[in-house]
Design an enzyme around this catalytic site. Structure first.
Site, PDB file in Angstrom:
ATOM      1  N   HIS A 179      -4.666  25.478  10.716  1.00 34.89           N
ATOM      2  CA  HIS A 179      -6.106  25.225  10.797  1.00 34.89           C
ATOM      3  C   HIS A 179      -6.436  23.982   9.980  1.00 34.89           C
ATOM      4  O   HIS A 179      -7.165  23.109  10.428  1.00 34.89           O
ATOM      5  CB  HIS A 179      -6.895  26.433  10.289  1.00 34.89           C
ATOM      6  CG  HIS A 179      -8.377  26.288  10.437  1.00 34.89           C
ATOM      7  ND1 HIS A 179      -9.266  27.306  10.187  1.00 34.89           N
ATOM      8  CD2 HIS A 179      -9.145  25.225  10.807  1.00 34.89           C
ATOM      9  CE1 HIS A 179     -10.508  26.886  10.398  1.00 34.89           C
ATOM     10  NE2 HIS A 179     -10.459  25.622  10.768  1.00 34.89           N
ATOM     11  N   GLU A 225     -10.615  17.579  11.023  1.00 33.16           N
ATOM     12  CA  GLU A 225     -10.043  18.094   9.779  1.00 33.16           C
ATOM     13  C   GLU A 225      -9.839  16.980   8.751  1.00 33.16           C
ATOM     14  O   GLU A 225     -10.078  17.176   7.558  1.00 33.16           O
ATOM     15  CB  GLU A 225      -8.717  18.805  10.067  1.00 33.16           C
ATOM     16  CG  GLU A 225      -8.881  20.156  10.742  1.00 33.16           C
ATOM     17  CD  GLU A 225      -9.646  21.146   9.879  1.00 33.16           C
ATOM     18  OE1 GLU A 225      -9.257  21.355   8.716  1.00 33.16           O
ATOM     19  OE2 GLU A 225     -10.644  21.712  10.364  1.00 33.16           O
ATOM     20  N   HIS A 234     -11.932  17.199   5.395  1.00 31.71           N
ATOM     21  CA  HIS A 234     -11.135  17.638   4.243  1.00 31.71           C
ATOM     22  C   HIS A 234     -10.186  16.559   3.710  1.00 31.71           C
ATOM     23  O   HIS A 234     -10.094  16.354   2.502  1.00 31.71           O
ATOM     24  CB  HIS A 234     -10.318  18.882   4.621  1.00 31.71           C
ATOM     25  CG  HIS A 234     -11.145  20.050   5.037  1.00 31.71           C
ATOM     26  ND1 HIS A 234     -11.874  20.808   4.143  1.00 31.71           N
ATOM     27  CD2 HIS A 234     -11.365  20.600   6.265  1.00 31.71           C
ATOM     28  CE1 HIS A 234     -12.504  21.780   4.791  1.00 31.71           C
ATOM     29  NE2 HIS A 234     -12.216  21.669   6.080  1.00 31.71           N
TER      30      HIS A 234
END
Length: 225
Positions: A61, A114, A118
């Site tokens: 993920h 992502e 992040h």
């Protein structure tokens, strides 16, 4: 009285600036390496996944720089935006296996999301290429699907397990305590994610028992379907 109000206002303003700095600069304590179980993703989302039968193995993920006080921060930091060319062909082939977009099938868009949310927050530690390389290496280092299978924990329509039933074989294999996260389908608690924690430089795995991130409700039974 006026001086007291001014002091309070100054402290509030200073805290606000500090909070904004932390959010934008990417101050963090450790990494959460999050693997997800695709069938749970597809079961609880509002619309069907792109593939009729989801993958039957844990996939990435994300790799999330996090703080112990608030594991959801930092995010969307001021850093370089995702560059498709940084995912060179060999790395891309690997990530299509370890880090696919199990919901819509748009792998590149998933990686971009992502990284921008992040990866930008730990760019001083891992540049974009290193971020994806390290994530893939983490995924390869411990095969969660195989670890659970070897402990006779396999997808089943009715059987359930306790939190410790699932954590124990993973802890034995990795020598570190993971975190489990679940999703609900009506009253059924479904295993959704297995989280490994890594120290600041993303090299050494550590126990996840210091994180305040919400996990599965223990001791409620967990379904793995």
């Amino acid at each position: 009285m006026g001086m007291l109000k001014s002091s309070v206002a100054f402290l509030v303003l200073a805290f606000a600036f500090f909070f904004c700095y932390v959010m934008s600069s990417g101050s963090y304590d450790y990494f959460q390496f999050v693997q997800q179980w695709p069938p749970t993703n597809c079961r609880v989302r509002n619309k069907p996944c792109s593939k009729p039968r989801p993958l039957q193995n844990f996939t990435i993920h994300g790799l999330w720089p996090s703080n112990y006080s608030n594991p959801t921060t930092p995010s969307k930091c001021t850093g370089s935006r995702f560059k498709k060319e940084n995912v060179y062909p060999q790395l891309r082939s690997k990530m299509k296996i370890s880090w696919p977009d199990v919901e819509s099938g748009n792998d590149t868009r998933f990686w971009e999301s992502e990284w921008n949310k992040h990866g930008t927050c730990s760019e001083d530690t891992l540049n974009q290429v290193q971020y994806f390389q390290r994530s893939h290496a983490m995924w390869r280092s411990h095969n969660v699907t195989e670890i659970l299978r070897n402990a006779s924990i396999v997808p089943h329509p009715t059987q359930t397990w306790s939190y410790s039933d699932i954590v124990s074989p993973i802890k034995t294999a990795t020598k570190r305590t993971p975190l489990l996260r679940c999703k609900y389908d009506k009253k059924t608690q479904l295993l959704h994610e297995v989280v490994f924690c890594y120290e600041y430089n993303a090299l050494k795995q550590i126990d996840c028992n210091r994180t305040a991130a919400a996990g599965c409700k223990n001791p409620q039974a967990i379904s793995f379907q």
